[in-house]
Design a protein around this motif. Sequence first.
Motif, mmCIF file in Angstrom:
data_model
loop_
_atom_site.group_PDB
_atom_site.id
_atom_site.type_symbol
_atom_site.label_atom_id
_atom_site.label_comp_id
_atom_site.label_asym_id
_atom_site.label_seq_id
_atom_site.Cartn_x
_atom_site.Cartn_y
_atom_site.Cartn_z
ATOM 1 N N ALA A 166 21.250 66.794 34.736
ATOM 2 C CA ALA A 166 21.537 66.013 33.720
ATOM 3 C C ALA A 166 22.825 66.489 33.072
ATOM 4 N N VAL A 170 22.184 57.551 33.271
ATOM 5 C CA VAL A 170 21.665 58.705 32.441
ATOM 6 C C VAL A 170 21.328 58.413 31.167
ATOM 7 N N VAL A 202 26.632 57.101 39.214
ATOM 8 C CA VAL A 202 26.774 58.371 38.347
ATOM 9 C C VAL A 202 27.556 59.529 39.094
ATOM 10 N N ALA A 241 17.067 63.125 29.149
ATOM 11 C CA ALA A 241 16.888 62.325 30.255
ATOM 12 C C ALA A 241 16.046 62.882 31.437
ATOM 13 N N VAL A 260 28.396 59.660 29.006
ATOM 14 C CA VAL A 260 27.076 59.732 29.404
ATOM 15 C C VAL A 260 26.870 58.369 30.248
ATOM 16 N N GLN A 312 27.075 64.831 33.244
ATOM 17 C CA GLN A 312 27.686 64.104 32.034
ATOM 18 C C GLN A 312 29.145 64.614 32.257
ATOM 19 N N ALA A 340 20.687 65.712 27.860
ATOM 20 C CA ALA A 340 20.208 66.163 29.413
ATOM 21 C C ALA A 340 18.813 66.415 29.089
#
Length: 563
Positions: free
Chosen positions: A101, A241, A393, A300, A237, A105, A297
């Motif tokens: 995570a 996420v 993502v 998530a 982000v 980003q 993170a």
Amino acid sequence: MAAFLLALILGFLSDGVHHDDDLTHFLMARWSATFPEYLLNFWARPGFTVPMSAIAWIGSPQTAWHLCRIASALVTLAATLLAIRVADRLAVRPLWAVALACLLQPIATLLSFTTLVENVASLYLIAAVALLLASRPILASAIFSVALVTRYDTLILLPIWWLAIWFGRFSSSRRTIAPPIRLAACAAALWAPAVHQFLLIILLNAKPWVYFASPAGSTDYAPAGPLVYIPQLMLAVPPAVLALAIVGGARLAAAGKWLVPLMAGTFILAHVVLRARGMYASGGFARFLVAVAPFVAICAAAAIAKPTMSGYDAHRRNGLWLTTAAVLCVGVLALRSEAHAGRIPLHDWRPYVAAIAIALSLAGGCLLVALWPASRFRRRLAAFVGVLLALTVAGQDFAIVRPLRIGPTPATIRTVLGWLDGRGFAIRPTFSASPWLAYERDLVEMPRVRKSRRLVASMPVGSIIIWDRTYCPSDYHRLGLNEFGDNSAYRLLAAWHTGQSVPTPVDSNTMQVYTCAAGSPDFFVFEKIANTPVPDSDPPAYPPEIAQPVGPAGTFYILGKRR
């Protein structure tokens, strides 16, 4: 470790910036070797400048900048490892999801090979939380305090930190922290800003409170409504996420582990409000959220749960799908609003339409998965939509994270300087509001000299003035093109459009046209051919000056070659 190696490679291949602040922060750390005052500079951010100054002086600007990029990669690696440690203490599983995570980003990954301050602030914040969970509240607060002088917006987290110190239960120890220790820890959170403010006042006769007392005044970043920051949030982000972080943060808070999600959520909401109301000249950049990237993170990762985990049920699973759909729909509304307001340049409408269509399709898929009765079809649909979300993502990461090449604006400045050198102007006193002049020439700017009317007026006959459309008219410099174009003391030498390698033919007799005409050149080079009276004062700057500017500096506003 793979992300660290990627940052090293991309940093080695980079010669440009994510934002010009990237270069400015590096230069101030470098200039501190000549003017130690830069270690305290309000805009240099001591939490970044002090450690980075240890290497920023080495060799040429290019060599030193690459060394600082390596240091930045190490900072991001340390922040990721500490995020994993914090997640472990909070019993967040799986731990690999925390590292993933962080990597997913894209702006956080991008900043790992820049000299911006946000990833440094994230290291201080996550290190402070790790120490707090290890029952070391005083040391934790001491580290947290340094974040407050690295990014001033982290001040919004101070009340939350105090709550955690006073009421928190630390997971690594059963012993009770005595009230005097907690009180000392609360006080320790203030040491860095207290020392910084004290030194500014005593050594520089500054008034740092002037900045914090002036939230309004920017025309560059005017109030723009509650949706203006949402596209930047989703740039930092990715929507999938972000949805995971919202759900995972709620789960952590429900389990009594509220510090991490509360710090992340408060920081994000603060920037939504700051940009919406146009406060403190906040540019509303996506990179600001890198300061809480490790916290996002962890949240998530907390949303990823196996069916066998306690408390896991269909309602929570559906909640994740519904949250993802809601995030995507809010993103579409924000994108539509910003495009309608003209704040998103649409040179080609096709990517915009494609983004809207993809987001709405994915939102519809998430809703269908959430509302469809349990069946084999639902499981297959969930897997399909999940793969599509993962691809978006990964695609966002791939599109953003790449070497930072020199952009058209600094490349044009380089062209202008080459043109001046070829005509024997290299030794002339030169004015430019852009930091790229100092970088290209390896010059050192004198601190507390405002690049303004008084400074230009004080420069001698023969000086070269490089006027640019980005910096000169800003709220801080307030130097309009008419200051030179309508003044017989300045002779127009040449003009360039951004990205142009040869000057644009211009007529000094029609400068009035270029002041506001669309499509006019972006850079104008003037030679000062007569002395000019120095005004008694400059137009007020925004953000306001916290220390009385020195000068005007007379012949030079730069020291010359670095000594």
